[in-house]
Write an enzyme that holds these catalytic residues in place. Structure first.
Site, PDB file in Angstrom:
ATOM      1  N   GLU A 112       0.879  -1.169   0.000  1.00  0.00           N
ATOM      2  CA  GLU A 112       0.000   0.000   0.000  1.00  0.00           C
ATOM      3  C   GLU A 112       0.914   1.215   0.000  1.00  0.00           C
ATOM      4  O   GLU A 112       1.593   1.482   0.989  1.00  0.00           O
ATOM      5  CB  GLU A 112      -0.907   0.022   1.225  1.00  0.00           C
ATOM      6  N   ASP A 150      -1.192  14.618  -9.019  1.00  0.00           N
ATOM      7  CA  ASP A 150      -0.048  13.706  -9.055  1.00  0.00           C
ATOM      8  C   ASP A 150       0.854  14.128 -10.197  1.00  0.00           C
ATOM      9  O   ASP A 150       0.372  14.409 -11.300  1.00  0.00           O
ATOM     10  CB  ASP A 150      -0.487  12.264  -9.287  1.00  0.00           C
ATOM     11  N   HIS A 164      12.846  23.709  -5.399  1.00  0.00           N
ATOM     12  CA  HIS A 164      11.613  24.371  -5.812  1.00  0.00           C
ATOM     13  C   HIS A 164      10.610  24.450  -4.668  1.00  0.00           C
ATOM     14  O   HIS A 164      10.582  23.610  -3.782  1.00  0.00           O
ATOM     15  CB  HIS A 164      10.959  23.611  -6.963  1.00  0.00           C
ATOM     16  N   LYS A 221       4.485  17.920  -0.605  1.00  0.00           N
ATOM     17  CA  LYS A 221       4.751  16.890  -1.618  1.00  0.00           C
ATOM     18  C   LYS A 221       5.062  15.564  -0.933  1.00  0.00           C
ATOM     19  O   LYS A 221       5.817  15.517   0.036  1.00  0.00           O
ATOM     20  CB  LYS A 221       5.961  17.273  -2.479  1.00  0.00           C
ATOM     21  N   TYR A 256       5.262  12.154  -7.541  1.00  0.00           N
ATOM     22  CA  TYR A 256       4.930  12.843  -6.295  1.00  0.00           C
ATOM     23  C   TYR A 256       3.524  13.415  -6.330  1.00  0.00           C
ATOM     24  O   TYR A 256       3.022  13.858  -7.355  1.00  0.00           O
ATOM     25  CB  TYR A 256       5.953  13.909  -5.925  1.00  0.00           C
ATOM     26  N   ASP A 308      17.007  26.483 -13.022  1.00  0.00           N
ATOM     27  CA  ASP A 308      17.686  26.083 -11.790  1.00  0.00           C
ATOM     28  C   ASP A 308      19.103  26.644 -11.699  1.00  0.00           C
ATOM     29  O   ASP A 308      19.614  26.853 -10.598  1.00  0.00           O
ATOM     30  CB  ASP A 308      17.680  24.565 -11.642  1.00  0.00           C
TER      31      ASP A 308
END
Length: 180
Positions: free
Chosen positions: A28, A47, A62, A72, A132, A170
């Site tokens: 799970e 998602d 971020h 997240k 995530y 970035d």
């Protein structure tokens, strides 16, 4: 599911119970009532999944600004990542401190990165897939970040930073001090 807490209040490492036999395994990965009771009373609304083709790809650090801050829940579906959460909560006693964990499909670990933390990861294998769940949808207007290599934070990335693969965004992120 097992829970590991850190000295920095907020992030949590989850270890799902895997049951396996000759066919493979079952676990799970997420159960809403359990998560709300044991980790955070939040609602996940989106998602996300990313593929990073090259080893040494860094995505982050971020976060989203209010009112669309995000929590997240991160896991690695293929390959391996070093996943990081940095405390950016104003006034926090642990502001600028970080936690990091190696996430792989084999260890099935999941890192909860709550609101008030910047998030980033680097890939340790080619063709790494990261999945995530987030508590607010992506908003370009609220998107923000901080430099992954800011010495004030001092993340101990497990790669040679000179060969890191980065997006233009970035490469240009500001230092942590910009949040003070």
């Amino acid at each position: 599911m097992q829970i590991k807490c850190y000295d920095i209040k907020g992030p949590v490492l989850l270890t799902p119970k895997m049951v396996g036999d000759a066919r493979g395994y079952f676990m799970e990965a997420f159960k809403d009532p359990w998560f709300r009771e044991n980790v955070a009373d939040v609602t996940f609304v989106q998602d996300n999944q990313s593929l990073s083709a090259k080893v040494g790809t860094i995505r982050g650090l971020h976060f989203q600004r209010a009112p669309l801050v995000q929590g997240k829940l991160v896991r690695c579906l293929r390959g391996a990542i070093f996943d990081v959460a940095v405390d950016i909560r104003p006034g926090s006693a642990t502001f600028g401190q970080w936690v990091g964990e190696m996430l792989t499909p084999e260890n099935a670990l999941q890192l909860w990165v709550p609101e008030g933390f910047a998030h980033g990861f680097c890939t340790l294998e080619p063709d790494t897939v990261v999945f995530y769940k987030v508590t607010n949808p992506y908003s370009a207007a609220h998107d923000a970040g901080i430099a992954f290599d800011d010495p004030e934070i001092g993340i101990e990335w497990p790669i040679d930073l000179a060969s890191a693969v980065l997006s233009d965004k970035d490469k240009a992120q500001p230092k942590l001090s910009s949040l003070r």
